[in-house]
Motif scaffolding. Structure first.
Motif, short mmCIF file in Angstrom:
data_model
loop_
_atom_site.label_atom_id
_atom_site.label_comp_id
_atom_site.label_asym_id
_atom_site.label_seq_id
_atom_site.Cartn_x
_atom_site.Cartn_y
_atom_site.Cartn_z
N ASP A 171 -27.12 18.72 12.67
CA ASP A 171 -26.82 20.15 12.73
C ASP A 171 -26.68 20.57 14.19
O ASP A 171 -27.42 20.08 15.05
N PRO A 172 -25.76 21.46 14.52
CA PRO A 172 -25.43 21.73 15.93
C PRO A 172 -26.51 22.53 16.65
O PRO A 172 -27.28 23.26 16.04
N GLY A 173 -26.53 22.33 17.98
CA GLY A 173 -27.35 23.20 18.82
C GLY A 173 -28.40 22.54 19.67
O GLY A 173 -28.77 23.07 20.71
N PHE A 174 -28.89 21.37 19.24
CA PHE A 174 -29.98 20.74 19.97
C PHE A 174 -29.81 19.22 19.99
O PHE A 174 -29.35 18.63 19.02
N ALA A 175 -30.23 18.59 21.09
CA ALA A 175 -30.17 17.14 21.21
C ALA A 175 -31.39 16.52 20.53
O ALA A 175 -32.40 17.17 20.28
N GLY A 176 -31.26 15.22 20.21
CA GLY A 176 -32.40 14.46 19.73
C GLY A 176 -32.73 14.60 18.26
O GLY A 176 -33.84 14.26 17.84
N GLN A 177 -31.78 15.05 17.43
CA GLN A 177 -32.03 15.21 16.00
C GLN A 177 -31.72 13.93 15.23
O GLN A 177 -30.93 13.10 15.68
N PRO A 178 -32.30 13.74 14.05
CA PRO A 178 -32.03 12.53 13.26
C PRO A 178 -30.64 12.53 12.65
O PRO A 178 -30.08 13.59 12.33
N PHE A 179 -30.10 11.37 12.46
CA PHE A 179 -28.76 11.14 11.92
C PHE A 179 -28.69 11.56 10.46
O PHE A 179 -29.57 11.25 9.66
N ILE A 180 -27.62 12.28 10.11
CA ILE A 180 -27.38 12.69 8.73
C ILE A 180 -26.42 11.69 8.10
O ILE A 180 -25.22 11.69 8.38
N ARG A 181 -26.94 10.82 7.25
CA ARG A 181 -26.18 9.68 6.74
C ARG A 181 -25.00 10.07 5.86
O ARG A 181 -24.02 9.32 5.74
N GLU A 182 -25.07 11.24 5.25
CA GLU A 182 -23.96 11.67 4.40
C GLU A 182 -22.64 11.79 5.16
O GLU A 182 -21.57 11.82 4.54
N MET A 183 -22.71 11.83 6.49
CA MET A 183 -21.49 11.98 7.29
C MET A 183 -20.63 10.72 7.30
O MET A 183 -19.45 10.76 7.64
N LEU A 184 -21.20 9.58 6.91
CA LEU A 184 -20.41 8.35 6.87
C LEU A 184 -19.24 8.49 5.90
O LEU A 184 -18.13 8.01 6.17
N ASP A 185 -19.46 9.15 4.78
CA ASP A 185 -18.37 9.36 3.82
C ASP A 185 -17.29 10.27 4.39
O ASP A 185 -16.10 10.07 4.14
N LYS A 186 -17.70 11.27 5.17
CA LYS A 186 -16.72 12.17 5.78
C LYS A 186 -15.88 11.42 6.82
O LYS A 186 -14.66 11.64 6.93
N ILE A 187 -16.50 10.54 7.57
CA ILE A 187 -15.78 9.72 8.55
C ILE A 187 -14.75 8.84 7.84
O ILE A 187 -13.59 8.75 8.25
N ARG A 188 -15.17 8.19 6.75
CA ARG A 188 -14.25 7.32 6.00
C ARG A 188 -13.08 8.12 5.46
O ARG A 188 -11.93 7.65 5.45
N GLU A 189 -13.35 9.33 5.01
CA GLU A 189 -12.28 10.19 4.49
C GLU A 189 -11.30 10.57 5.60
O GLU A 189 -10.08 10.55 5.40
N ALA A 190 -11.82 10.89 6.79
CA ALA A 190 -10.94 11.23 7.92
C ALA A 190 -10.08 10.04 8.31
O ALA A 190 -8.89 10.19 8.63
N LYS A 191 -10.66 8.86 8.26
CA LYS A 191 -9.90 7.64 8.58
C LYS A 191 -8.82 7.38 7.54
O LYS A 191 -7.66 7.05 7.87
N ARG A 192 -9.17 7.55 6.25
CA ARG A 192 -8.20 7.33 5.18
C ARG A 192 -7.03 8.30 5.30
O ARG A 192 -5.85 7.90 5.20
N LEU A 193 -7.32 9.58 5.52
CA LEU A 193 -6.26 10.57 5.66
C LEU A 193 -5.37 10.27 6.85
O LEU A 193 -4.14 10.43 6.77
N LYS A 194 -5.97 9.83 7.94
CA LYS A 194 -5.20 9.50 9.14
C LYS A 194 -4.24 8.34 8.86
O LYS A 194 -3.05 8.39 9.21
N GLN A 195 -4.74 7.31 8.20
CA GLN A 195 -3.91 6.14 7.93
C GLN A 195 -2.83 6.44 6.91
O GLN A 195 -1.67 6.02 7.07
N GLU A 196 -3.17 7.17 5.86
CA GLU A 196 -2.20 7.42 4.79
C GLU A 196 -1.09 8.38 5.21
O GLU A 196 0.04 8.28 4.72
N ASN A 197 -1.40 9.30 6.12
CA ASN A 197 -0.43 10.33 6.49
C ASN A 197 0.15 10.18 7.89
O ASN A 197 1.01 10.97 8.28
N GLY A 198 -0.32 9.19 8.64
CA GLY A 198 0.18 8.99 9.99
C GLY A 198 -0.27 10.07 10.97
O GLY A 198 0.42 10.33 11.96
#
Length: 227
Positions: A142-169
Motif C-alpha cells: 500500500d502506498p506511502g511508506f517504505a519497509g512494508q511487507p510484500f502483497i503476494r496477490e500482485m503476482l497475478d496482476k503482473i502476469r496479466e499486465a505481461k499477457r496483455l502486453k504480449q497479446e496486443n503489442g
C-alpha cells in the motif's frame, strides 16, 4: 523470455546528506531514478518535491521517474517537466475524471507517461488508455511508506499486465514498487516485472558503502533470477 531487467533506486531511501556522491555512484549503474512526490493527503506522508527533481537533474545522467502520490497530479505536472522529469506517473485512482487530458499534457511537455496502480486497483481500471502509457507501475505494498511487507496477490496482476502486453503489442514497461529484495526477486522476474524499484531492503541497507551495496544487490539478483 524476459528482457534485461532495469533497476530504479528509490531516492527517498537514500542518504539525503550524501546526495551528490550517491548519485555519482548510481549514474553508471542504475537505469532510472525513482522520485516519490507525496502531498500528505493522498498518502499520509511527505517526501521529495519538484525542487528536489530540479537539483537532481543537474547531476543525473539517467531518466528521472516521478511517482505522483498526490490527490491533484495536474498541479505538479508542469513544474516537474520544467524541473527535468523524464517520466511523470500519476496514480490511476487520481485521474479517473481526466485521464486522457493528463496523458496528453504530460506527453506535450516532452515527458514519458506512466500510470501507477494501488494493490486493490485492477488493471481493468485503465483498460481504455493502457495502450497510451509508457510504463505501468504495480504497487506491491500500500502506498506511502517504505519497509512494508510484500502483497503476494500482485503476482497475478503482473502476469496479466505481461499477457496483455504480449497479446496486443503494447509498449509499456512493467514496473514493481514495494518490497523488491532477495525474498521476491525470482517470483517478480518470472511473473514479468521489467523494472525493479530498489529501496531500503533491496539496496540501501545492504552496505554502508553504496558501491558495495549495488554489487551485493546485483549478485543477489543474479543468484535469484539468473540475470
Amino acid at each position: 523470455m524476459n528482457e534485461k531487467p532495469f533497476f530504479s533506486p528509490s531516492l527517498m531511501c537514500m542518504d539525503l546528506l550524501d546526495i551528490k556522491n550517491q548519485v555519482n555512484i548510481l549514474n553508471s549503474r542504475a537505469d532510472f531514478y525513482h522520485v516519490d512526490i507525496m502531498d500528505g493527503h493522498f498518502v499520509k506522508n511527505i517526501t521529495l518535491s519538484p525542487d528536489f527533481v530540479k537539483v537532481l537533474s543537474t547531476i543525473s545522467t539517467i531518466p528521472i521517474d516521478c511517482h505522483l502520490m498526490v490527490t491533484s497530479p495536474d498541479d505538479y505536472i508542469e513544474s516537474l517537466a520544467k524541473a527535468g522529469a523524464g517520466y511523470i506517473c500519476p496514480h490511476a485512482e487520481t485521474i479517473n475524471t481526466d485521464a486522457f487530458r493528463i496523458i496528453n499534457k504530460i506527453r506535450s511537455l516532452g515527458c514519458k507517461v506512466g500510470v501507477v496502480l494501488n494493490p486493490a486497483t485492477p488493471l481493468s481500471y485503465i483498460q481504455h488508455y493502457i495502450h497510451l502509457v509508457d510504463k505501468i507501475t504495480i504497487m506491491s505494498v500500500d502506498p506511502g511508506f517504505a519497509g512494508q511487507p510484500f502483497i503476494r496477490e500482485m503476482l497475478d496482476k503482473i502476469r496479466e499486465a505481461k499477457r496483455l502486453k504480449q497479446e496486443n503489442g503494447y509498449h509499456y514497461l512493467i514496473e514493481i514498487d514495494g518490497s523488491c529484495n532477495e525474498k521476491t526477486y525470482a517470483e517478480l522476474y518470472n511473473a514479468g516485472v521489467e523494472v525493479f524499484i530498489l529501496g531500503t531492503s533491496g539496496l540501501f541497507n545492504l552496505d554502508a558503502d553504496l558501491e558495495k551495496a549495488w554489487d551485493k544487490m546485483r549478485e543477489i539478483f543474479r543468484t535469484q533470477t539468473g540475470q
